[in-house]
Design an enzyme around this catalytic site. Structure first.
Site, mmCIF file in Angstrom:
data_model
loop_
_atom_site.group_PDB
_atom_site.id
_atom_site.type_symbol
_atom_site.label_atom_id
_atom_site.label_comp_id
_atom_site.label_asym_id
_atom_site.label_seq_id
_atom_site.Cartn_x
_atom_site.Cartn_y
_atom_site.Cartn_z
ATOM 1 C CB SER A 81 -0.572 1.302 -1.161
ATOM 2 O OG SER A 81 -1.955 1.131 -1.411
ATOM 3 C CB SER A 110 -4.064 2.645 0.364
ATOM 4 O OG SER A 110 -2.993 1.955 0.926
ATOM 5 C CE LYS A 128 -3.221 1.191 -4.969
ATOM 6 N NZ LYS A 128 -3.754 1.196 -3.586
HETATM 7 N N1 GLN Z 1 -0.483 1.323 4.829
HETATM 8 C C1 GLN Z 1 -1.378 0.249 5.085
HETATM 9 C C2 GLN Z 1 -0.689 -1.062 4.813
HETATM 10 O O1 GLN Z 1 0.452 -1.036 4.535
HETATM 11 C C3 GLN Z 1 -2.627 0.398 4.291
HETATM 12 C C4 GLN Z 1 -2.494 0.005 2.888
HETATM 13 C C5 GLN Z 1 -3.775 0.122 2.113
HETATM 14 O O2 GLN Z 1 -4.715 0.796 2.533
HETATM 15 N N2 GLN Z 1 -3.801 -0.564 0.989
HETATM 16 O O3 GLN Z 1 -1.261 -2.102 4.878
#
Ligand code: GLN
Length: 485
Positions: free
Chosen positions: A148, A172, A72
């Site tokens: 994400s 995410s 990532k």
């Molecule tokens: N969807 C969540 C957010 O927008 C989690 C994101 C994540 O785990 N990095 O914060």
């Protein structure tokens, strides 16, 4: 069968027998990326020359010797871009060092392979917040891969990667794994060093893995865990061999179903798949126990106060002085900061910085930030009570399968509700994972559904054992999107 489509376990056996070489794996993956990435958009960049050189030099007798792992784009790998899918870092930031998780992968013989798309600074659930391009779900190119870590999930599910690293702050890793039909593991907070992971919300962030099987997940996870003096929150505890205990089954294991996680509004195909998985566990000899996590309804609000608060502090370092984008002309120093940040950050990141600054500001701190910290304690205590009764907790990973690209983009609140089942594990610091458990069908297209398993702190072993017991007696994880070859 192409090399790229096989499991890490099987490739390791062939590497050990010297019937294949690490360079052949890299070449096979590279041709898959060339064929599929123009459609899917999982990779932001790939330095194939570097990957080939490293593969040629890798020691195939090591745990992950010669195995490429895609990364990532918020985890630093020496000499490679680390954009966090943000304009603010995309212009000119090249990582000067390896994250500890990368160093450990290399120590185990693995080869970092390419950079994967994500929501900007890991803020989002669809990868649509990337400033650098769209990532599509390999099962239906009109749909989101989740986020994400959407690039990580899409790369593994489509056969462009054997394994990938992602980060999970509120879901995410697990949510995109569910939406793309792969196995995503978020370890206990502190299991994996965060050194070299670009910080979003430091008390919630963990690095974890994406693979197509639980066995492969255990292998990669083992390699990245362990204490690190560069991260004071990393735990000084020994790391068990996660692969060793996988096959002991679930006879007598107590699996908890939190009633607050089986709710109206969940997509019927998700409910059906998870209900069937529960029955399957029963048939394997597990004991199913209904439990309650009474503060679940405070989870989303708590997270969306604490995560932005921490993000607003962490992102202060992107000021146009030390890193990345710098506005070309500024009237004075204040204008320099404001313009560099206004030009460099996208709308969701700005929204989080504003929210975070607000909840930390004097007069609001007690009402929001302090209260959220108290709610976080209550949520953690819910789990402590539940784990006195059960060994693992089972739930859906996400309330619905992948939605159409663009369909939720203008509705941040609805997007935040995507995390309803995943964020509590981060707030409580618990290990959690998602694994494939079925499909929804929309317009003749199959869309993966995932279930979540949550375990006690540092008890990844039990969680993985439960996951393997399911995986090895079902075939959801063997199904591939149509473009997979
Ligand atoms: N969807 C969540 C957010 O927008 C989690 C994101 C994540 O785990 N990095 O914060």
């Amino acid at each position: 069968m192409s090399l790229a489509s096989q499991s890490i376990k099987s490739l390791r056996e062939q590497l050990a027998a010297r019937t294949i070489s690490p360079s052949e794996i890299v070449e096979d993956l590279h041709s898959t990326v060339e064929r599929l990435n123009p459609q899917i958009g999982a990779f932001l960049s790939l330095d194939i020359a570097a990957a080939k050189t490293e593969a040629e030099q890798s020691d195939v007798t090591k745990a992950l010797g010669g195995i490429p792992v895609a990364i990532k784009d918020n985890i630093n790998v020496t000499g490679q871009p680390c954009t966090c899918a943000s304009k603010i870092l995309a212009e000119n930031y090249i990582a000067p060092y390896d994250a500890t998780a990368i160093k450990r992968l290399r120590d185990g013989g693995a080869v970092p392979f390419g950079r994967l798309n994500m929501d900007e600074f890991a803020m989002g659930s669809s990868t649509e917040n990337s400033a650098l391009g769209v990532t599509r779900n390999p099962w239906d190119l009109e749909r989101i891969p989740g986020g994400s870590s959407g690039g990580s999930a899409a790369a593994v599910a489509s056969g462009m990667a054997l394994a990938a690293l992602g980060s999970d702050t509120g879901g995410s890793i697990r949510q995109p794994a569910a939406l793309c039909g792969c196995v995503g593991i978020k370890p206990t907070y502190g299991r994996v060093s965060r050194f070299g992971l670009v910080a979003f919300a430091s008390s919630l962030d963990q690095i974890g893995t994406f693979t197509r099987t639980v066995e492969d997940g255990a292998l990669v996870l083992n390699q990245i865990c362990g204490h690190d003096t560069n991260d004071s929150t990393s735990l000084g505890v020994s790391v068990p061999d996660f692969s060793a205990g996988l096959k002991s089954g679930v006879k007598g294991m107590r699996i908890g179903l939190p009633k607050e996680y089986f709710i109206d509004g969940t997509h019927p195909a998700v409910t059906a798949a998870v209900d069937a998985a529960v029955k399957h566990y029963q048939s394997l000899g597990a004991e199913i126990v209904e439990i309650s996590l009474p503060h679940t309804d405070a989870g989303v609000a708590t997270y969306y106060i604490l995560a932005p608060a921490e993000a607003s502090a962490n992102l202060a370092r992107f000021d146009g002085v030390r890193y990345g984008h710098r506005t070309p002309q500024a009237a004075d120093v204040l204008d320099h900061y404001m313009s560099s940040r206004s030009e460099g950050f996208g709308p969701e990141v700005k929204r989080r910085i504003l929210l975070g600054t607000y909840v930390l500001s004097s007069g609001y701190y007690d009402a929001y930030y302090l209260k959220a910290q108290k709610a976080r304690t209550l949520i953690r205590q819910d789990f402590e009570r539940a784990f006195a009764e059960v060994d693992v907790i089972l739930s859906p990973t996400a309330p619905s399968p992948a939605h159409k690209l663009g369909s939720m983009r203008d509705n941040p609140i609805q997007m935040y509700l995507e995390d309803i089942f995943t964020i509590a594990a981060n707030l409580a610091g618990l290990p959690a994972m998602s694994l494939p458990c079925g499909f929804a069908e929309e317009n003749g297209k199959k869309l993966p559904v995932g279930m979540q398993l949550i375990a006690r702190p540092l008890d990844e072993g039990t969680m993985l054992r439960a996951a393997y017991a399911y995986e090895s007696t079902t075939d959801w994880h063997l199904q591939r999107p149509p473009l997979f070859a």
